[in-house]
Scaffold this active site. Structure first.
Site, mmCIF file in Angstrom:
data_model
loop_
_atom_site.group_PDB
_atom_site.id
_atom_site.type_symbol
_atom_site.label_atom_id
_atom_site.label_comp_id
_atom_site.label_asym_id
_atom_site.label_seq_id
_atom_site.Cartn_x
_atom_site.Cartn_y
_atom_site.Cartn_z
ATOM 1 N N ILE A 70 43.857 -10.204 -9.431
ATOM 2 C CA ILE A 70 45.245 -10.316 -8.358
ATOM 3 C C ILE A 70 46.261 -9.956 -9.429
ATOM 4 O O ILE A 70 46.937 -10.190 -10.168
ATOM 5 C CB ILE A 70 44.246 -12.018 -8.356
ATOM 6 C CG1 ILE A 70 45.489 -12.752 -7.045
ATOM 7 C CG2 ILE A 70 44.339 -12.269 -9.676
ATOM 8 C CD1 ILE A 70 45.005 -13.589 -7.079
ATOM 9 N N SER A 71 47.715 -9.537 -8.410
ATOM 10 C CA SER A 71 48.816 -10.083 -9.043
ATOM 11 C C SER A 71 49.365 -10.901 -9.846
ATOM 12 O O SER A 71 49.155 -12.235 -8.852
ATOM 13 C CB SER A 71 49.692 -8.941 -7.796
ATOM 14 O OG SER A 71 48.929 -7.278 -7.922
ATOM 15 N N LYS A 72 50.211 -11.112 -10.534
ATOM 16 C CA LYS A 72 51.255 -11.806 -11.064
ATOM 17 C C LYS A 72 51.577 -12.388 -10.041
ATOM 18 O O LYS A 72 52.309 -10.933 -8.807
ATOM 19 C CB LYS A 72 52.112 -11.480 -11.961
ATOM 20 C CG LYS A 72 51.825 -10.376 -12.861
ATOM 21 C CD LYS A 72 52.715 -10.724 -14.404
ATOM 22 C CE LYS A 72 51.928 -9.669 -15.827
ATOM 23 N NZ LYS A 72 53.442 -9.563 -16.868
#
Length: 226
Positions: A70-72
């Site tokens: 999951i992206s920052k």
């Protein structure tokens, strides 16, 4: 429309952590009030494994299985802000295509900014995980697709915005073809020195304009189903 958490023993802690995250986003340069409001509305801890929930509002990517992440929050906010700053975005985002659904978090964020979100995932297990994560939110404007993201999704085109959560050597031609005039594509691509950079592609009546921004780090863009 808002994405809310039910009252419970953890709600105050997560609410405070989420607000601190938003404050950090604003301090780092995210200025669009709509982006900040939405980032404060979507419950990132509900999209990661319960063991990682305490890290959900830190500015870090987290594993979601199958070698994906999951992206920052800062990256999600940055890419969404870039979409909203496009000519189409300034008039209100219509239809968006997301390449790489993952756990569904970014699709939930986009659902509060755009009229419709088409999100495509090549890995069946993640496609199903996103479906489970998003089902309780009842987001009628989010359409989950199992398919090869490199091909885009022609049935939903043209798109006011296209956003990719995986990076390849270049932007697939199919994505450019499916971008509406006035629309914007935001995606990581391989830049000089084999380092990923964030690329913005704007489509106008005169063609395509490409702008290279900062270095980023995303999982590799792959074709086919898995």
């Amino acid at each position: 429309m808002a994405v809310r958490e039910s009252l419970g023993p953890e709600s105050v802690d997560f609410t405070s952590a989420r607000w601190r995250m938003v404050q950090r986003l604003a301090a780092s340069g995210v200025e669009h009030t709509r982006v900040l409001k939405v980032m404060n509305s979507v419950l990132r801890h509900q999209f990661v494994d319960s063991a990682l929930a305490v890290q959900a509002y830190e500015d870090t990517s987290l594993p979601i299985g199958l070698g994906q992440t999951i992206s920052k929050p800062s990256v999600v906010a940055r890419m969404c802000e870039l979409l909203l700053q496009s000519p189409a975005g300034k008039m209100g985002l219509g239809r968006i295509l997301e390449i790489g659904t993952g756990c569904g978090y970014q699709a939930a964020v986009l659902s509060l900014m755009a009229k419709e979100v088409y999100t495509i995932e090549r890995l069946r297990a993640l496609h199903e995980k996103a479906r489970v994560n998003l089902r309780p939110l009842r987001l009628a404007n989010v359409h989950l697709i199992l398919g090869d993201g490199m091909l885009g999704f022609e049935k939903g085109a043209p798109y006011a915005g296209i956003i990719a959560a995986a990076g390849g050597d270049s932007v697939p031609q199919a994505w450019c073809d499916q971008l509406a005039e006035g629309g914007r594509l935001v995606a990581p691509v391989m830049g000089p020195g084999q380092q990923q950079v964030l690329l913005v592609v704007d489509r106008s009546a005169d063609g395509f304009q490409r702008t290279v921004l900062e270095h980023v780090h995303f999982v590799p863009l792959k074709s086919g189903l898995g």
